[in-house]
Write an enzyme that holds these catalytic residues in place. Structure first.
Site, PDB file in Angstrom:
ATOM      1  CE1 TYR A  18      -3.479   2.740   0.843  1.00 55.71           C
ATOM      2  CE2 TYR A  18      -1.699   3.806   2.070  1.00 55.71           C
ATOM      3  CZ  TYR A  18      -2.857   3.836   1.417  1.00 55.71           C
ATOM      4  OH  TYR A  18      -3.712   4.987   1.585  1.00 55.71           O
ATOM      5  CD  GLU A  49      -5.835   4.636  -0.921  1.00 50.70           C
ATOM      6  OE1 GLU A  49      -5.857   5.085   0.098  1.00 50.70           O
ATOM      7  OE2 GLU A  49      -6.842   3.837  -1.487  1.00 50.70           O
TER       8      GLU A  49
END
Ligand code: GDP
Ligand code: MN
Length: 382
Positions: free
Chosen positions: A101, A189
């Site tokens: 992530y 993101e």
């Protein structure tokens, strides 16, 4: 304003972040042609402005052109978390070795953008944050210095990234931070940033992309503003934006009309405190003139769940009697049987209350009293 995965990836690509070179399709035939052009296998991905598409069946691998067409057909028929899928992204499929992530978001407490990374990628980062927050590394980014190499390398080390990917990671992290700043984002993101196999070796590739752009900065980015997907907001939210009102739909039954964002937030809290559920956040701002109140009232009443409307107005710059006349005039325009409770306070409050009472509004002397009355009326209407 949220950007779609394919839009976010286009931006990431301009900032030097490696992403799959995909093609957007609006129907199954286009998806099949895209798959032929890209080369099999491909992954077909629903373009909707929500997370968790994978779990909802919105991400599917296709090994043949027939499969690509069928998967696209299926995904284009889905509604994911209330949003219809109108486009799919056809990306070259890759072999994933592990998922990381990587995100940049605003940390309001630190008053900085922060870089966040975790080796527990691919899954919902909110779940990781709740269950195992120690698995997320966070680094504040100095607005003047930006993200220096050594900090990005530090993050790579902290998440246990193999050394041979550090340089790629640094480039990607810096690219993401730069894309975040340049586009006035509140979130950028990549989840997953994957280690994928590549010619016997491996490399980093951004397989998913998400960006949220600060609405208040959109005037600086007409090219981003033009990307707005009307499905992102409800009909009421769109009308409110066009009328220059700050409005957010909520799922309760007490419609709220308030002047001032702070007072509007406090009003929601007070309603909640007395056991009620607000139907919306709405800041009518700027004097609460009749046309604006009427527009606001129409938007609030367009929600069939609304059983009572609560006005909470502070007559500071505009006098209470003027505000009250505005409300009464608005009610003449917007005919309704929904009961109205009004708390107005400030200059000429008594005159304002008299005007409201004569128009059959229920008046109250405090926000607490108004909230209690509204909660009682909402209950009685159930
Ligand atoms: P999200 O569920 O909405 O976050 O959608 P993602 O774009 O993150 O896709 C969900 C999952 O699909 C990823 O975490 C991957 O595990 C998988 N996935 C996406 N692209 C590929 C691919 O090219 N190959 C393989 N094998 N899996 C993929
Ligand atoms: Mn994802």
């Amino acid at each position: 304003m949220k950007l779609h995965e394919y839009q976010s990836k286009q931006i990431f690509s301009r900032f030097g972040i490696p992403v799959p070179q995909g093609i957007v399709a609006e129907n199954a035939t286009e998806a099949r042609n895209a798959a032929r052009e890209i080369g099999l296998p491909v992954v077909i991905k629903a373009q909707v402005l929500v997370g968790g598409r994978g779990k909802a069946g919105g991400v599917k691998i296709a090994r043949t052109l027939e499969e690509a067409e069928a998967n696209a057909e299926h995904i284009l028929g889905l509604t994911i978390k209330g949003l219809p899928v109108r486009k799919v992204l056809v990306d070259p499929a890759v072999e994933i070795l592990s998922e990381i992530y990587l995100g940049v978001a605003v940390d309001r407490t630190m008053r900085r953008a922060v870089l966040m990374a975790s080796a527990a990628g691919g899954v919902d980062i909110e779940e990781v944050a709740a269950a195992t927050p120690e698995k997320i590394v966070r680094v504040p980014i100095d607005p003047f210095v930006g993200l220096p190499d050594y900090l990005a390398r530090d993050v790579a080390v902290s998440i246990g990234l193999p050394r041979d990917h550090w340089n790629e990671f640094i480039k990607i992290a810096k690219g993401l931070a730069a894309a975040f700043v340049a586009n006035d984002a509140s979130l950028a993101e990549i989840n997953p940033l994957a280690i994928v196999s590549n010619d016997g070796g491996s490399r980093l590739l951004g397989l998913d992309g998400k960006m949220v752009i600060d609405d208040n900065a959109l005037f600086r980015h007409p090219e981003l503003a033009a990307m707005r997907d009307p499905d992102e907001e409800s009909e009421a939210e769109r009308k409110a934006r066009n009328a220059d009102l700050s409005f957010v739909s909520l799922d309760g039954d007490i419609g709220c009309l308030v002047n001032g964002a702070g007072l509007a937030m406090a009003t929601l809290d007070i309603i909640q405190h007395f056991g009620g559920r607000p139907a919306n956040f709405l800041d009518v701002a700027g004097g609460a003139r009749a046309e604006k109140v009427a527009a606001a009232l129409r938007i609030v009443l367009s929600d069939p769940k609304v059983k009572v409307v609560l006005f909470n107005i502070f007559g500071g710059i505009t006098r209470c009697d003027e505000v009250a006349r505005g409300i009464v005039q608005a009610l003449e325009e917007v005919k309704t049987q929904v009961p109205m409770v009004a708390r107005i306070t400030g200059t000429n409050k008594e005159e304002g209350d008299r005007i409201l009472a004569s128009a059959n509004l229920i008046t109250a002397n405090s926000a607490a009293e108004a909230a209690q009355k509204a909660v009682a009326l909402a209950r009685a209407a159930c």
